[in-house]
Design a protein around this motif. Structure first.
Motif, PDB file in Angstrom:
ATOM      1  N   GLY A   1      -2.815   1.979   3.850  1.00  0.00           N
ATOM      2  CA  GLY A   1      -1.503   2.338   3.360  1.00  0.00           C
ATOM      3  C   GLY A   1      -1.536   3.117   2.063  1.00  0.00           C
ATOM      4  O   GLY A   1      -0.678   3.964   1.825  1.00  0.00           O
ATOM      5  N   LEU A   2      -2.536   2.859   1.220  1.00  0.00           N
ATOM      6  CA  LEU A   2      -2.574   3.475  -0.108  1.00  0.00           C
ATOM      7  C   LEU A   2      -3.238   4.848  -0.098  1.00  0.00           C
ATOM      8  O   LEU A   2      -2.682   5.819  -0.617  1.00  0.00           O
ATOM      9  CB  LEU A   2      -3.314   2.541  -1.067  1.00  0.00           C
ATOM     10  N   THR A   3      -4.422   4.950   0.482  1.00  0.00           N
ATOM     11  CA  THR A   3      -5.166   6.218   0.429  1.00  0.00           C
ATOM     12  C   THR A   3      -5.621   6.711   1.792  1.00  0.00           C
ATOM     13  O   THR A   3      -6.134   7.837   1.879  1.00  0.00           O
ATOM     14  CB  THR A   3      -6.418   6.059  -0.455  1.00  0.00           C
ATOM     15  N   SER A   4      -5.502   5.895   2.825  1.00  0.00           N
ATOM     16  CA  SER A   4      -6.028   6.224   4.169  1.00  0.00           C
ATOM     17  C   SER A   4      -7.528   6.525   4.125  1.00  0.00           C
ATOM     18  O   SER A   4      -8.047   7.276   4.955  1.00  0.00           O
ATOM     19  CB  SER A   4      -5.269   7.405   4.778  1.00  0.00           C
ATOM     20  N   GLY A   5      -8.205   5.956   3.139  1.00  0.00           N
ATOM     21  CA  GLY A   5      -9.641   6.169   3.003  1.00  0.00           C
ATOM     22  C   GLY A   5     -10.026   7.383   2.196  1.00  0.00           C
ATOM     23  O   GLY A   5     -11.220   7.620   1.978  1.00  0.00           O
ATOM     24  N   GLY A   6      -9.063   8.163   1.759  1.00  0.00           N
ATOM     25  CA  GLY A   6      -9.365   9.399   1.041  1.00  0.00           C
ATOM     26  C   GLY A   6      -9.492   9.212  -0.460  1.00  0.00           C
ATOM     27  O   GLY A   6      -9.333   8.086  -0.953  1.00  0.00           O
ATOM     28  N   PRO A   7      -9.795  10.288  -1.174  1.00  0.00           N
ATOM     29  CA  PRO A   7     -10.056  11.642  -0.634  1.00  0.00           C
ATOM     30  C   PRO A   7     -11.375  11.692   0.135  1.00  0.00           C
ATOM     31  O   PRO A   7     -12.385  11.155  -0.323  1.00  0.00           O
ATOM     32  CB  PRO A   7     -10.120  12.507  -1.889  1.00  0.00           C
ATOM     33  N   GLY A   8     -11.351  12.317   1.280  1.00  0.00           N
ATOM     34  CA  GLY A   8     -12.524  12.300   2.156  1.00  0.00           C
ATOM     35  C   GLY A   8     -12.738  10.898   2.685  1.00  0.00           C
ATOM     36  O   GLY A   8     -11.872  10.331   3.356  1.00  0.00           O
ATOM     37  N   VAL A   9     -13.886  10.311   2.367  1.00  0.00           N
ATOM     38  CA  VAL A   9     -14.176   8.916   2.712  1.00  0.00           C
ATOM     39  C   VAL A   9     -14.481   8.118   1.445  1.00  0.00           C
ATOM     40  O   VAL A   9     -15.150   7.091   1.500  1.00  0.00           O
ATOM     41  CB  VAL A   9     -15.364   8.835   3.696  1.00  0.00           C
ATOM     42  N   ALA A  10     -13.958   8.576   0.308  1.00  0.00           N
ATOM     43  CA  ALA A  10     -14.288   7.950  -0.971  1.00  0.00           C
ATOM     44  C   ALA A  10     -13.815   6.506  -1.046  1.00  0.00           C
ATOM     45  O   ALA A  10     -14.481   5.664  -1.650  1.00  0.00           O
ATOM     46  CB  ALA A  10     -13.679   8.754  -2.121  1.00  0.00           C
ATOM     47  N   THR A  11     -12.656   6.200  -0.441  1.00  0.00           N
ATOM     48  CA  THR A  11     -12.128   4.836  -0.498  1.00  0.00           C
ATOM     49  C   THR A  11     -12.112   4.170   0.872  1.00  0.00           C
ATOM     50  O   THR A  11     -11.390   3.194   1.086  1.00  0.00           O
ATOM     51  CB  THR A  11     -10.705   4.843  -1.078  1.00  0.00           C
ATOM     52  N   SER A  12     -12.881   4.685   1.795  1.00  0.00           N
ATOM     53  CA  SER A  12     -12.955   4.067   3.117  1.00  0.00           C
ATOM     54  C   SER A  12     -13.812   2.801   3.061  1.00  0.00           C
ATOM     55  O   SER A  12     -14.796   2.734   2.337  1.00  0.00           O
ATOM     56  CB  SER A  12     -13.547   5.051   4.127  1.00  0.00           C
ATOM     57  N   VAL A  13     -13.427   1.794   3.831  1.00  0.00           N
ATOM     58  CA  VAL A  13     -14.183   0.543   3.921  1.00  0.00           C
ATOM     59  C   VAL A  13     -14.666   0.369   5.356  1.00  0.00           C
ATOM     60  O   VAL A  13     -14.210   1.056   6.273  1.00  0.00           O
ATOM     61  CB  VAL A  13     -13.327  -0.661   3.482  1.00  0.00           C
ATOM     62  N   LEU A  14     -15.580  -0.563   5.560  1.00  0.00           N
ATOM     63  CA  LEU A  14     -16.178  -0.744   6.881  1.00  0.00           C
ATOM     64  C   LEU A  14     -15.138  -1.116   7.929  1.00  0.00           C
ATOM     65  O   LEU A  14     -15.198  -0.646   9.070  1.00  0.00           O
ATOM     66  CB  LEU A  14     -17.274  -1.810   6.817  1.00  0.00           C
ATOM     67  N   ALA A  15     -14.191  -1.978   7.564  1.00  0.00           N
ATOM     68  CA  ALA A  15     -13.165  -2.368   8.527  1.00  0.00           C
ATOM     69  C   ALA A  15     -12.321  -1.174   8.945  1.00  0.00           C
ATOM     70  O   ALA A  15     -11.924  -1.054  10.116  1.00  0.00           O
ATOM     71  CB  ALA A  15     -12.279  -3.462   7.923  1.00  0.00           C
ATOM     72  N   LEU A  16     -12.048  -0.265   8.015  1.00  0.00           N
ATOM     73  CA  LEU A  16     -11.305   0.946   8.352  1.00  0.00           C
ATOM     74  C   LEU A  16     -12.121   1.860   9.254  1.00  0.00           C
ATOM     75  O   LEU A  16     -11.568   2.504  10.166  1.00  0.00           O
ATOM     76  CB  LEU A  16     -10.904   1.688   7.070  1.00  0.00           C
ATOM     77  N   GLN A  17     -13.432   1.908   9.035  1.00  0.00           N
ATOM     78  CA  GLN A  17     -14.288   2.717   9.911  1.00  0.00           C
ATOM     79  C   GLN A  17     -14.324   2.156  11.325  1.00  0.00           C
ATOM     80  O   GLN A  17     -14.365   2.916  12.297  1.00  0.00           O
ATOM     81  CB  GLN A  17     -15.712   2.776   9.339  1.00  0.00           C
ATOM     82  N   VAL A  18     -14.297   0.842  11.451  1.00  0.00           N
ATOM     83  CA  VAL A  18     -14.223   0.237  12.786  1.00  0.00           C
ATOM     84  C   VAL A  18     -12.932   0.663  13.479  1.00  0.00           C
ATOM     85  O   VAL A  18     -12.923   1.016  14.670  1.00  0.00           O
ATOM     86  CB  VAL A  18     -14.301  -1.303  12.679  1.00  0.00           C
TER      87      VAL A  18
ATOM     88  N   GLY B   1       0.813  -1.208   0.000  1.00  0.00           N
ATOM     89  CA  GLY B   1       0.000   0.000   0.000  1.00  0.00           C
ATOM     90  C   GLY B   1       0.848   1.259   0.000  1.00  0.00           C
ATOM     91  O   GLY B   1       0.630   2.181  -0.802  1.00  0.00           O
ATOM     92  N   TYR B   2       1.843   1.306   0.890  1.00  0.00           N
ATOM     93  CA  TYR B   2       2.705   2.491   0.947  1.00  0.00           C
ATOM     94  C   TYR B   2       3.586   2.604  -0.298  1.00  0.00           C
ATOM     95  O   TYR B   2       3.887   3.725  -0.764  1.00  0.00           O
ATOM     96  CB  TYR B   2       3.576   2.441   2.196  1.00  0.00           C
ATOM     97  N   ALA B   3       4.022   1.470  -0.856  1.00  0.00           N
ATOM     98  CA  ALA B   3       4.851   1.506  -2.062  1.00  0.00           C
ATOM     99  C   ALA B   3       4.077   2.098  -3.236  1.00  0.00           C
ATOM    100  O   ALA B   3       4.595   2.954  -3.977  1.00  0.00           O
ATOM    101  CB  ALA B   3       5.334   0.092  -2.397  1.00  0.00           C
ATOM    102  N   PHE B   4       2.841   1.673  -3.409  1.00  0.00           N
ATOM    103  CA  PHE B   4       2.042   2.206  -4.508  1.00  0.00           C
ATOM    104  C   PHE B   4       1.581   3.630  -4.218  1.00  0.00           C
ATOM    105  O   PHE B   4       1.259   4.374  -5.148  1.00  0.00           O
ATOM    106  CB  PHE B   4       0.837   1.299  -4.770  1.00  0.00           C
ATOM    107  N   ARG B   5       1.543   4.010  -2.971  1.00  0.00           N
ATOM    108  CA  ARG B   5       1.224   5.411  -2.660  1.00  0.00           C
ATOM    109  C   ARG B   5       2.306   6.329  -3.220  1.00  0.00           C
ATOM    110  O   ARG B   5       2.004   7.399  -3.766  1.00  0.00           O
ATOM    111  CB  ARG B   5       1.099   5.575  -1.148  1.00  0.00           C
ATOM    112  N   TRP B   6       3.560   5.931  -3.096  1.00  0.00           N
ATOM    113  CA  TRP B   6       4.646   6.700  -3.688  1.00  0.00           C
ATOM    114  C   TRP B   6       4.689   6.518  -5.205  1.00  0.00           C
ATOM    115  O   TRP B   6       5.003   7.449  -5.947  1.00  0.00           O
ATOM    116  CB  TRP B   6       5.987   6.269  -3.074  1.00  0.00           C
ATOM    117  N   PHE B   7       4.406   5.305  -5.663  1.00  0.00           N
ATOM    118  CA  PHE B   7       4.473   5.014  -7.093  1.00  0.00           C
ATOM    119  C   PHE B   7       3.451   5.825  -7.881  1.00  0.00           C
ATOM    120  O   PHE B   7       3.693   6.220  -9.027  1.00  0.00           O
ATOM    121  CB  PHE B   7       4.230   3.512  -7.299  1.00  0.00           C
TER     122      PHE B   7
END
Length: 314
Positions: free
Chosen positions: A255-272, A142-148
């Protein structure tokens, strides 16, 4: 007469003893059975049943570590789920993310398995390097592709900019961010699916393919009429596992988006994780967990029925 009575009583006593011995043996076997499974049962109860029951109980309270509250509030947490912007956004993307990534992984994994099952030079090496993406820890990927894919320093974005003159904004646009999460998830886990499907394909008898070739069947017909039916139970099983794993995991998204932008890529497990670990709202986080558990249970029931149908058919 008395002798006959005594012999009759002795016979009745022997019959009773003969009947009681199997019963005692059965009771001892059951006691031994319960004694042997007791450690495993206690361990599973402590590590699974008790936490689930405790989570369900917390979901009916306003348990908040910062405020110091732990009162019974009924279904207020579940009612708040329908109006909470973060939960609603996470729920909608979770469905899209899980379904899209799972079915793309199935298709890509099947194609990779077909290639790895063919006879060519360097096949062993190809099978080895195929597992490299899956072997990388998910949070690292996740972090690698965040930089990529970074819009300023990303390697891929610089390539696209140099070739097309366009500046790619993968994590600023919600659609681009969602697509990035799904494709990275496919890149990470499709190789594992390929290895599982490859193992299933190697169990298909070659005589079936030879007979189909003699009958004039094309490669597509052999794949659709022989390979798919014989690996269908495996496909159903892996689909269940991938959906459950995707529902319960959030490390790639974090690792990739932290759920952003906003909550566009947030998932239920991340909300927990956010509500429980970051904001200490354990009651509300437990309600989200229960909803997630119901999703997993529903997927399991559907997959189990499909698997039984496939098992009966073949």
């Amino acid at each position: 007469m008395q002798k006959i009575t005594i012999e009759g009583n002795a016979a009745v006593t022997k019959r009773r003893l003969a009947l009681s011995l199997p019963r005692r043996t059965t009771v001892r076997r059951y006691l031994l059975f319960f004694a042997l499974i007791a450690p495993a049962f206690i361990l599973r109860f402590i590590t699974a049943a008790y936490p689930i029951a405790q989570t369900v109980l917390y979901s009916f309270t306003n348990y908040n570590l910062l405020k110091g509250t732990n009162e019974f509030i009924g279904f207020e947490n579940y009612s708040a789920l329908t109006t909470d912007f973060g939960v609603r956004g996470a729920l909608s993307f979770t469905i899209v993310y899980v379904l899209a990534s799972t079915f793309i992984e199935l298709a890509v994994g099947m194609m990779i398995a077909l290639l790895l099952n063919a006879n060519f030079r360097g096949r062993a090496f190809a099978r080895t390097i195929n597992l490299i993406p899956w072997a990388i820890p998910t949070i690292v990927a996740g972090y690698a592709f965040r930089w990529f894919l970074d819009d300023q320093f990303g390697l891929l974005t610089n390539w696209i900019n140099a070739i097309t003159g366009k500046h790619m904004l993968a994590f600023i646009d919600p659609t681009g961010a969602k697509l990035s999460v799904i494709l990275v998830h496919v890149w990470k886990d499709a190789p594992f699916m390929a290895i599982i499907f490859l193992a299933g394909m190697q169990g298909v008898p070659e005589d079936l393919y030879e007979a189909a070739k003699i009958d004039g069947a094309s490669a597509w017909q052999r794949f659709w009429s022989i390979t798919i039916p014989l690996v269908k139970p495996l496909v159903i099983t892996m689909t269940l596992f991938r959906i459950v794993w995707s529902l319960s995991g959030f490390d790639l998204v974090y690792g990739l988006t932290s759920g952003g932008p906003g909550v566009a890529t947030s998932v239920l497990a991340l909300q927990v994780f956010r509500e429980g670990i970051l904001y200490f709202k354990f009651g509300f986080a437990s309600a989200i967990s229960v909803v997630l558990l119901l999703f997993v249970a529903l997927v399991g029931i559907i997959a189990l029925r499909l698997y039984r149908r496939a098992d009966v058919a073949y």
